[in-house]
Design a protein around this motif. Structure first.
Motif, short mmCIF file in Angstrom:
data_model
loop_
_atom_site.label_atom_id
_atom_site.label_comp_id
_atom_site.label_asym_id
_atom_site.label_seq_id
_atom_site.Cartn_x
_atom_site.Cartn_y
_atom_site.Cartn_z
N LEU A 82 0.83 -1.20 0.00
CA LEU A 82 0.00 0.00 0.00
C LEU A 82 0.87 1.26 0.00
CD1 LEU A 82 -3.07 0.58 0.06
CD2 LEU A 82 -2.83 0.99 2.51
N LYS A 83 2.06 1.13 0.61
CA LYS A 83 2.92 2.30 0.78
C LYS A 83 3.82 2.58 -0.42
CE LYS A 83 3.25 2.64 5.77
NZ LYS A 83 3.98 2.25 7.00
N LYS A 84 3.75 1.70 -1.43
CA LYS A 84 4.71 1.86 -2.53
C LYS A 84 4.48 3.11 -3.35
CE LYS A 84 6.62 -2.69 -3.12
NZ LYS A 84 7.05 -3.73 -4.04
N GLU A 85 3.23 3.48 -3.53
CA GLU A 85 2.96 4.71 -4.28
C GLU A 85 2.64 5.79 -3.25
OE1 GLU A 85 2.28 7.56 -7.18
OE2 GLU A 85 1.06 7.22 -5.42
N ALA A 86 3.53 6.75 -3.12
CA ALA A 86 3.49 7.69 -2.00
C ALA A 86 2.19 8.48 -1.91
CB ALA A 86 4.68 8.63 -2.08
N GLU A 87 1.78 9.06 -3.02
CA GLU A 87 0.59 9.90 -3.03
C GLU A 87 -0.66 9.06 -2.74
OE1 GLU A 87 -1.59 12.59 -6.35
OE2 GLU A 87 0.60 12.56 -6.49
N PHE A 92 -5.21 7.52 0.99
CA PHE A 92 -6.13 6.53 1.55
C PHE A 92 -5.85 6.13 3.00
CE2 PHE A 92 -7.08 5.88 -2.95
CZ PHE A 92 -8.46 5.81 -2.88
N ALA A 93 -4.64 6.35 3.47
CA ALA A 93 -4.24 5.89 4.81
C ALA A 93 -5.24 6.25 5.92
CB ALA A 93 -2.85 6.40 5.16
N PRO A 94 -5.77 7.48 5.94
CA PRO A 94 -6.65 7.83 7.06
C PRO A 94 -7.92 6.99 7.12
CG PRO A 94 -6.01 9.78 5.80
CD PRO A 94 -5.56 8.60 5.02
N GLN A 95 -8.25 6.32 6.01
CA GLN A 95 -9.52 5.60 5.96
C GLN A 95 -9.35 4.09 5.95
OE1 GLN A 95 -11.06 7.76 2.39
NE2 GLN A 95 -12.90 7.86 3.66
N VAL A 96 -8.12 3.63 6.14
CA VAL A 96 -7.87 2.19 6.01
C VAL A 96 -8.19 1.44 7.31
CG1 VAL A 96 -6.05 0.46 5.73
CG2 VAL A 96 -6.15 2.44 4.20
N ALA A 97 -8.87 0.30 7.14
CA ALA A 97 -9.07 -0.62 8.27
C ALA A 97 -7.93 -1.64 8.24
CB ALA A 97 -10.41 -1.33 8.13
N TRP A 98 -7.31 -1.89 9.39
CA TRP A 98 -6.14 -2.76 9.45
C TRP A 98 -6.44 -4.07 10.16
CZ3 TRP A 98 -2.08 -1.56 6.56
CH2 TRP A 98 -1.87 -0.21 6.21
N VAL A 99 -5.90 -5.15 9.61
CA VAL A 99 -5.93 -6.45 10.29
C VAL A 99 -4.57 -6.64 10.96
CG1 VAL A 99 -6.11 -8.94 10.02
CG2 VAL A 99 -7.54 -7.41 8.63
N THR A 100 -4.59 -6.84 12.26
CA THR A 100 -3.33 -6.93 13.01
C THR A 100 -3.08 -8.32 13.58
OG1 THR A 100 -4.45 -6.21 15.01
CG2 THR A 100 -3.40 -4.51 13.67
N HIS A 101 -4.13 -9.14 13.66
CA HIS A 101 -3.99 -10.46 14.25
C HIS A 101 -4.61 -11.53 13.38
CE1 HIS A 101 -3.15 -8.01 17.79
NE2 HIS A 101 -2.68 -9.10 18.39
N GLY A 102 -3.98 -12.71 13.38
CA GLY A 102 -4.59 -13.89 12.79
C GLY A 102 -4.83 -14.85 13.95
N GLY A 103 -6.08 -15.06 14.29
CA GLY A 103 -6.35 -15.82 15.51
C GLY A 103 -5.76 -15.05 16.68
#
Length: 480
Positions: A82-87, A92-103
């Motif tokens: 997601l971070k590869k294209e800077a602009e 979009f970063a402020p609106q992204v939902a993140w998955v931090t855990h698997g189980g």
RNA sequence: CGGGGCGUAGCGCAGCCCGGUAGCGCGUCUGGUUUGGGACCAGAAGGUCGCCCGUUCGAAUCGGGCCGCCCCGACCA
């Protein structure tokens, strides 16, 4: 009878007086959608989904006809991608939902739930594209995306929404731009010919373009509250993503080059636009070409119940050839109740058939758009219905076009622009020098944003802010 | 995220100010009569008053916190 109508729709606020409340009530009462236990996320109910399915089917046919193929990419986007294209990430970063855990286990790298899929599709293109012979790649996917919105509204803005996203890669800039315009024209036809919503078609000014793209084509519609709504976008991404993700091909001249990419989308927001554009104080009103049910047949049993029902069934059977038809033979509701109910649900045509009609081999045809009831002979009823559907479709478009024209005006001075935005709203056409500062001045003083620069723009006159020669004609409006 | 409002039966609402048996209309169910613009009669069912904590002998009602939704702005498809 107006008073009866008032009594019936007492649960639907007035469209002209309480537009927002009206909109929400119609979505709920017509059973297009409902709230879910998850904040900001809605349930699309079958009747609402049927509208989306009709759009999907129509669009998908045209995408296929223009050489596109469907694929499916993962829901998750690794953070690094997601971070590869800077602009892009910044947008979009402020609106992204993140998955931090698997189980129970914390992930080594968190995963974004896609807000859009460029960042997961480009790496695949990098693997698949080597030669000019591999181009163009014309892919799309139908899926949902997630954007963590702060303020949500049914269909218009929800945390998760349905869309398609097209992602194409081309050998040349010209070809990529042509692709954008092909798609834009398909969208225009969907809006105007199917949904009966007239649109302004053109380019976004740079401040409103897609994060990471070079420019964005857009369709802008005007809702009855005189606010603009973006109905669809087609982005020319240039070589930005190709360079960021290393999507290169060896061209005929034996030189390795980054590909040119596009992406484009329309969303379930269109369902909301449809509700707003055509509905009235009686509820939903649907143009025939998108209506899940185009004709409802209401039998009026009288004293010859079986005879009437048999005739109604036969009528439904005949009409299946020319229309999406529903026979409402429910015994627990009276005809009058059904009339109001189907009007509230926006069905464009109603056929009533009672003992008198059975005896005379006819039916009574009523339009959702109004006008007197008409008697039609059963013989040739297919043609009468087909013609009425066409006419109703045309009527919805004509109304929309008249409204759009009536609420689009040109101004030459800031004062006139301010007054227009204050008094009339709608679209206001201005001349612009291209300087961001001039645009910002207009935003600050009017609360309106630049919506679209017409496709075939021929700028003339002077910038309304600074007086320098105009380089673009810009339509301003307050927007959703 | 700021300002305002709301949350009581499936839907629409009253009750809250001033604490003491949870109500009304519509809808639903059963039976019957009806059916050309939301039919009628009779009978019946349906509620942890958004959630948590506190005050109190006692909380839908008073206080605090949270959640959700709506409206108006700011930001986004």
């Amino acid at each position: 009878m107006a008073t009866d109508a008032q009594a019936f729709v007492k649960e639907i606020p007035s469209k002209s007086e309480q537009f927002s409340e009206w909109y929400t009530a119609v979505c709920l009462k017509a059973e297009l959608a409902d709230y879910s236990p998850v904040r900001g996320c809605m349930v699309v109910r079958p009747y609402g989904y049927a509208l989306w399915e009709n759009m999907q089917r129509w669009l998908d046919d045209r995408f296929k006809a223009t050489g596109h193929v469907t694929a499916y990419f993962p829901l998750f986007v690794p953070e690094a991608f997601l971070k590869k294209e800077a602009e892009h990430v910044e947008g979009f970063a402020p609106q992204v939902a993140w998955v931090t855990h698997g189980g129970d286990e914390k992930l080594a790298e968190r995963l974004a739930v896609r807000p859009t899929s460029e960042a997961i599709i480009m790496p695949m293109y990098a693997r698949w594209i080597q030669s000019y012979r591999d181009l163009p790649v014309l892919l799309l996917q139908w899926c949902s995306v997630v954007r963590w919105e702060k303020a949500t509204r049914l269909f218009l803005r929800t945390a998760e929404f349905l869309w398609h996203e097209g992602h194409t890669a081309h050998a040349t800039s010209e070809e990529a731009d042509a692709e954008c315009r092909t798609i834009l024209e398909i969208y225009r036809q969907l809006l105007e010919d199917v949904l009966a919503i007239p649109v302004l078609v053109g380019k976004k000014p740079p401040s409103e373009k897609f994060a990471g793209g070079d420019w964005t084509y857009t369709l802008e519609a005007l809702m009855p509250d005189r606010q603009a709504i973006q109905a669809g976008t087609s982005h020319f991404l240039g070589q930005n993503f190709a360079k960021a993700f290393g999507v290169k091909f060896l061209d005929r001249d034996n030189v390795e080059k980054p590909v040119w990419t596009t992406s484009w989308a329309v969303t379930t927001r269109l369902v909301g636009s449809l509700v707003m554009a055509h509905g009235d104080d009686r509820g939903l009103a649907l143009p025939p070409r998108i209506a899940p049910i185009q004709v409802v047949i209401v039998p009026i049993p009288g004293k010859e119940r079986e005879k009437v029902l048999a005739a109604a069934r036969a009528l439904a059977e005949r009409l299946k050839a020319v229309a999406r038809v529903r026979l409402d033979d429910r015994d627990e509701y009276t005809p009058g109740w059904k009339f109001n109910d189907w009007e509230m649900r926006g069905v464009p045509l109603r056929l009533e058939i009672g003992p008198r009609d059975v005896a005379a081999n006819q039916a009574v045809l009523v339009r959702r758009t109004g006008g007197p009831k008409a008697t039609v002979a059963i013989e040739g009823v297919e043609q009468a219905v087909a013609r009425a559907l066409d006419e109703v479709q045309g009527e919805y478009y004509a109304r929309g076009k008249a409204f759009l024209d009536e609420h689009t005006l040109s101004v030459a001075t800031m004062e006139a622009l301010e007054e227009a935005m204050r008094e009339r709203r709608g679209f206001v056409r201005t001349n612009w020098c291209g300087d961001q500062a001039c645009e910002d001045a207009i935003r600050a003083r009017t609360g309106a944003s630049p919506r679209v620069i017409p496709l075939d723009d021929r700028p003339q006159g002077a910038c309304l802010v600074c007086g320098r020669p105009s380089t673009a004609t810009v339509y301003y409006a307050r927007a959703y």
